[in-house]
Design an enzyme around this catalytic site. Structure first.
Site, PDB file in Angstrom:
ATOM      1  N   TYR A  36       0.821  -1.204   0.000  1.00 26.86           N
ATOM      2  CA  TYR A  36       0.000   0.000   0.000  1.00 26.86           C
ATOM      3  C   TYR A  36       0.857   1.257   0.000  1.00 26.86           C
ATOM      4  O   TYR A  36       2.080   1.192   0.182  1.00 26.86           O
ATOM      5  CB  TYR A  36      -0.973  -0.008   1.190  1.00 26.86           C
ATOM      6  CG  TYR A  36      -0.359   0.321   2.537  1.00 26.86           C
ATOM      7  CD1 TYR A  36       0.439  -0.597   3.204  1.00 26.86           C
ATOM      8  CD2 TYR A  36      -0.570   1.556   3.148  1.00 26.86           C
ATOM      9  CE1 TYR A  36       1.005  -0.299   4.445  1.00 26.86           C
ATOM     10  CE2 TYR A  36      -0.012   1.865   4.382  1.00 26.86           C
ATOM     11  CZ  TYR A  36       0.771   0.931   5.023  1.00 26.86           C
ATOM     12  OH  TYR A  36       1.333   1.235   6.244  1.00 26.86           O
ATOM     13  N   ARG A  55       8.185   4.228  -4.820  1.00 25.73           N
ATOM     14  CA  ARG A  55       8.229   3.270  -3.696  1.00 25.73           C
ATOM     15  C   ARG A  55       7.200   2.168  -3.917  1.00 25.73           C
ATOM     16  O   ARG A  55       7.471   0.992  -3.664  1.00 25.73           O
ATOM     17  CB  ARG A  55       7.999   4.001  -2.365  1.00 25.73           C
ATOM     18  CG  ARG A  55       8.114   3.066  -1.166  1.00 25.73           C
ATOM     19  CD  ARG A  55       8.099   3.802   0.156  1.00 25.73           C
ATOM     20  NE  ARG A  55       6.822   4.437   0.422  1.00 25.73           N
ATOM     21  CZ  ARG A  55       6.570   5.194   1.483  1.00 25.73           C
ATOM     22  NH1 ARG A  55       7.520   5.405   2.387  1.00 25.73           N
ATOM     23  NH2 ARG A  55       5.384   5.733   1.672  1.00 25.73           N
ATOM     24  N   ARG A 104      -7.975 -21.174  -1.771  1.00 25.71           N
ATOM     25  CA  ARG A 104      -6.930 -20.660  -0.871  1.00 25.71           C
ATOM     26  C   ARG A 104      -5.681 -21.525  -1.021  1.00 25.71           C
ATOM     27  O   ARG A 104      -5.712 -22.714  -0.713  1.00 25.71           O
ATOM     28  CB  ARG A 104      -7.436 -20.690   0.575  1.00 25.71           C
ATOM     29  CG  ARG A 104      -6.421 -20.147   1.571  1.00 25.71           C
ATOM     30  CD  ARG A 104      -6.952 -20.125   2.992  1.00 25.71           C
ATOM     31  NE  ARG A 104      -5.954 -19.621   3.928  1.00 25.71           N
ATOM     32  CZ  ARG A 104      -5.045 -20.394   4.521  1.00 25.71           C
ATOM     33  NH1 ARG A 104      -5.018 -21.686   4.316  1.00 25.71           N
ATOM     34  NH2 ARG A 104      -4.152 -19.848   5.331  1.00 25.71           N
ATOM     35  N   HIS A 106      -1.350 -21.200  -0.558  1.00 24.67           N
ATOM     36  CA  HIS A 106      -0.238 -20.332  -0.170  1.00 24.67           C
ATOM     37  C   HIS A 106       0.659 -19.963  -1.347  1.00 24.67           C
ATOM     38  O   HIS A 106       1.164 -18.856  -1.440  1.00 24.67           O
ATOM     39  CB  HIS A 106       0.633 -21.016   0.894  1.00 24.67           C
ATOM     40  CG  HIS A 106       0.006 -21.071   2.244  1.00 24.67           C
ATOM     41  ND1 HIS A 106      -1.084 -21.849   2.525  1.00 24.67           N
ATOM     42  CD2 HIS A 106       0.322 -20.432   3.395  1.00 24.67           C
ATOM     43  CE1 HIS A 106      -1.410 -21.700   3.789  1.00 24.67           C
ATOM     44  NE2 HIS A 106      -0.583 -20.833   4.339  1.00 24.67           N
ATOM     45  N   GLU A 183      12.375   2.291  13.967  1.00 20.53           N
ATOM     46  CA  GLU A 183      11.406   3.314  13.556  1.00 20.53           C
ATOM     47  C   GLU A 183      10.246   3.287  14.543  1.00 20.53           C
ATOM     48  O   GLU A 183      10.274   2.538  15.519  1.00 20.53           O
ATOM     49  CB  GLU A 183      10.933   3.056  12.118  1.00 20.53           C
ATOM     50  CG  GLU A 183      10.264   1.716  11.913  1.00 20.53           C
ATOM     51  CD  GLU A 183       9.776   1.476  10.485  1.00 20.53           C
ATOM     52  OE1 GLU A 183       9.648   2.436   9.703  1.00 20.53           O
ATOM     53  OE2 GLU A 183       9.494   0.304  10.166  1.00 20.53           O
ATOM     54  N   LEU A 207      10.999   1.337   7.148  1.00 17.34           N
ATOM     55  CA  LEU A 207      10.409   1.807   5.898  1.00 17.34           C
ATOM     56  C   LEU A 207      11.179   3.039   5.408  1.00 17.34           C
ATOM     57  O   LEU A 207      11.450   3.947   6.206  1.00 17.34           O
ATOM     58  CB  LEU A 207       8.939   2.191   6.136  1.00 17.34           C
ATOM     59  CG  LEU A 207       8.175   2.468   4.855  1.00 17.34           C
ATOM     60  CD1 LEU A 207       7.761   1.163   4.202  1.00 17.34           C
ATOM     61  CD2 LEU A 207       6.952   3.319   5.130  1.00 17.34           C
TER      62      LEU A 207
HETATM   63  N1  PDD Z   1       2.720   5.027   7.494  1.00 16.91           N
HETATM   64  N2  PDD Z   1       7.371   3.663   9.036  1.00 16.91           N
HETATM   65  C1  PDD Z   1       6.192   3.019   9.114  1.00 16.91           C
HETATM   66  C2  PDD Z   1       6.140   1.678   9.748  1.00 16.91           C
HETATM   67  C3  PDD Z   1       5.024   3.641   8.606  1.00 16.91           C
HETATM   68  O1  PDD Z   1       3.856   2.993   8.663  1.00 16.91           O
HETATM   69  C4  PDD Z   1       5.126   4.946   8.040  1.00 16.91           C
HETATM   70  C5  PDD Z   1       3.933   5.673   7.493  1.00 16.91           C
HETATM   71  C6  PDD Z   1       6.383   5.563   7.986  1.00 16.91           C
HETATM   72  C7  PDD Z   1       6.573   6.926   7.364  1.00 16.91           C
HETATM   73  O2  PDD Z   1       6.569   6.865   5.955  1.00 16.91           O
HETATM   74  P1  PDD Z   1       6.097   8.099   5.060  1.00 16.91           P
HETATM   75  O3  PDD Z   1       6.884   9.262   5.486  1.00 16.91           O
HETATM   76  O4  PDD Z   1       6.431   7.686   3.672  1.00 16.91           O
HETATM   77  O5  PDD Z   1       4.621   8.299   5.287  1.00 16.91           O
HETATM   78  C8  PDD Z   1       7.478   4.888   8.497  1.00 16.91           C
HETATM   79  C9  PDD Z   1       1.559   5.514   6.804  1.00 16.91           C
HETATM   80  C10 PDD Z   1       1.339   6.975   6.829  1.00 16.91           C
HETATM   81  C11 PDD Z   1       0.360   4.671   7.184  1.00 16.91           C
HETATM   82  O6  PDD Z   1       0.560   3.470   7.343  1.00 16.91           O
HETATM   83  O7  PDD Z   1      -0.755   5.189   7.260  1.00 16.91           O
END
Ligand code: PDD
Length: 288
Positions: A36, A55, A104, A106, A183, A207
């Site tokens: 996503y 990305r 279903r 895998h 993170e 991420l």
């Molecule tokens: N999430 N790390 C994780 C695990 C995240 O879920 C997100 C953002 C980020 C920041 O990434 P970015 O700057 O590209 O938004 C880092 C989004 C916003 C979400 O899951 O809704």
């Protein structure tokens, strides 16, 4: 909140959210077999669209899927989703799964028709201003899998960690893997120590945040001393400032970590500057 009458995009069609349906055999539903994106839009203008689409396509490659359409086609679809609500801050959500198989199984199907979904949600007015006063966070063990660089819809680890933070009235869980900060459960992490801005380097354990890159880019261009290096748990707890970044929450200052004040317990001086630069960047985008 998403209005159930609002138009969403589902595999080639625009339709009201309330009418959009997918198969219960969809591999996204059965296996979380999909990826996503979340892309903010200010005044109807998509923020860092190319970086988000790059990305998305990298993530599709990482899970052995092909790009589903060209960047120009994406731009057209997202523009249509945004068109009726151009004034408010919005976030576009895109989800692509490997589609529904006959049963279903895998193993990856040799042939598949991806499920491609996109919708637009308002970023609540004032949500960023609210966090600007500072948020609380806790540190937790990063229990997630080893491929956190993929923006996978398999977010069970993230949401359970986030809930542990919420249970302690905290906004975010900052994750620690083998003694080092990776993170947040839904954000990237920065610290400031002795006027230097530090964030962990990109790796499979976090991420590659689009906001993270922008914050580094803006800060560097404005003369803030920045470095990408590992942050030990000890360094995190002794930081002068801690920030969390994400597309929908921008740059949040953490003023309390594990119930102790960060720095003097107020959003720090470097954060004040960076958030000002970020706001100017957004304003430029709106104005163009
Ligand atoms: N999430 N790390 C994780 C695990 C995240 O879920 C997100 C953002 C980020 C920041 O990434 P970015 O700057 O590209 O938004 C880092 C989004 C916003 C979400 O899951 O809704």
């Amino acid at each position: 909140m998403t209005n159930t009458n609002s138009q969403v995009y589902l595999s080639g069609q625009f339709e009201p959210l309330s009418e959009a349906k997918i198969s219960v055999l969809d591999r996204g539903f059965l296996f979380a077999d999909g990826v996503y994106e979340v892309i903010p839009a200010y005044g109807g203008k998509l923020f860092r669209l190319q970086q988000h689409l790059d990305r998305l396509n990298n993530n599709l490659t990482a899970i052995r899927m092909n790009a589903v359409m060209s960047d120009a086609q994406w731009a057209e679809i997202l523009k249509k989703l945004l068109a009726p609500q151009t004034l408010d801050d919005q976030a576009v959500y895109i989800q692509i799964t490997r589609g529904a198989g006959a049963n279903r199984d895998h193993q990856l199907p040799e042939q598949y028709t991806p499920t491609v979904f996109a919708m637009c949600q308002a970023i609540p007015v004032g949500s960023v201003d609210k966090t600007a006063q500072g948020v609380s966070a806790i540190t937790l063990d990063d229990i997630r899998w080893d491929w956190c660089h993929i923006k996978s819809v398999s977010l069970l680890g993230n949401i359970l960690l986030k809930q542990q933070a919420a249970d302690q009235s905290c906004t975010e869980a900052i994750l620690i893997r083998q003694g080092f900060t990776t993170e947040g459960s839904a954000s990237n992490v920065f610290i400031v120590k002795n006027n230097q801005l530090i964030t962990p380097p990109k790796s499979h354990h976090l991420l590659p945040g689009i906001t993270r890159d922008l914050v580094l880019e803006i800060s560097q261009s404005k003369g803030i001393n920045c470095i990408e290096k590992e942050i030990s748990e000890e360094e995190l707890t002794r930081a002068d400032e801690i920030w969390l970044t994400s597309s929908t929450r921008e740059i949040m200052p953490v003023t309390k970590l594990n119930n102790r004040p960060v720095g003097d317990g107020n959003p720090g001086a470097i954060w004040q500057k960076a958030s000002q630069y970020y706001a100017e960047f957004k304003q430029q985008l709106r104005g163009n």
